[in-house]
Design a protein around this motif. Structure first.
Motif: not given
Length: 86
Positions: A1-29
Motif C-alpha cells: 500500500m502506498n504511503k500518503l505524502n501530504l507534504k508534497s501535495v500540490d495546492k490545487s489538489t488541496w483546493i479541489r479536495t476542500i471544495v469537494l468536502f464542503a459540497a458534500l457537507l452542504n449536500q448532507a445539511l
C-alpha cells in the motif's frame, strides 16, 4: 500500500479536495433540512446544493490528485522532472 505524502501535495489538489468536502457537507445539511440560505424557497436551495456537489465532484474526479509518493513521482516524470525524487 502506498504511503500518503501530504507534504508534497500540490495546492490545487488541496483546493479541489476542500471544495469537494464542503459540497458534500452542504449536500448532507440540505438533506437533513439544515439550510443557511436567506432565500425561503426550499427547492432553490436543493438545486443549488446539487449543482455545487455535482460540479465539485466532477472537477475533483477529472483532475489528477496525487496524494501518494509514487503518484507524485509519476507527476514529476510527466512534467519532465526526471529523477526528481530518486
Amino acid at each position: 500500500m502506498n504511503k500518503l505524502n501530504l507534504k508534497s501535495v500540490d495546492k490545487s489538489t488541496w483546493i479541489r479536495t476542500i471544495v469537494l468536502f464542503a459540497a458534500l457537507l452542504n449536500q448532507a445539511l440540505v438533506m437533513f433540512g439544515v439550510t443557511r440560505n436567506a432565500i425561503d424557497e426550499n427547492s432553490l436551495a436543493h438545486i443549488l446544493s446539487y449543482i455545487m456537489t455535482v460540479a465539485s465532484a466532477v472537477w475533483s474526479w477529472w483532475k489528477n490528485n496525487s496524494f501518494t509518493e509514487k503518484a507524485q513521482e509519476a507527476d514529476g516524470y510527466l512534467k519532465g522532472e526526471y529523477g526528481a525524487k530518486g
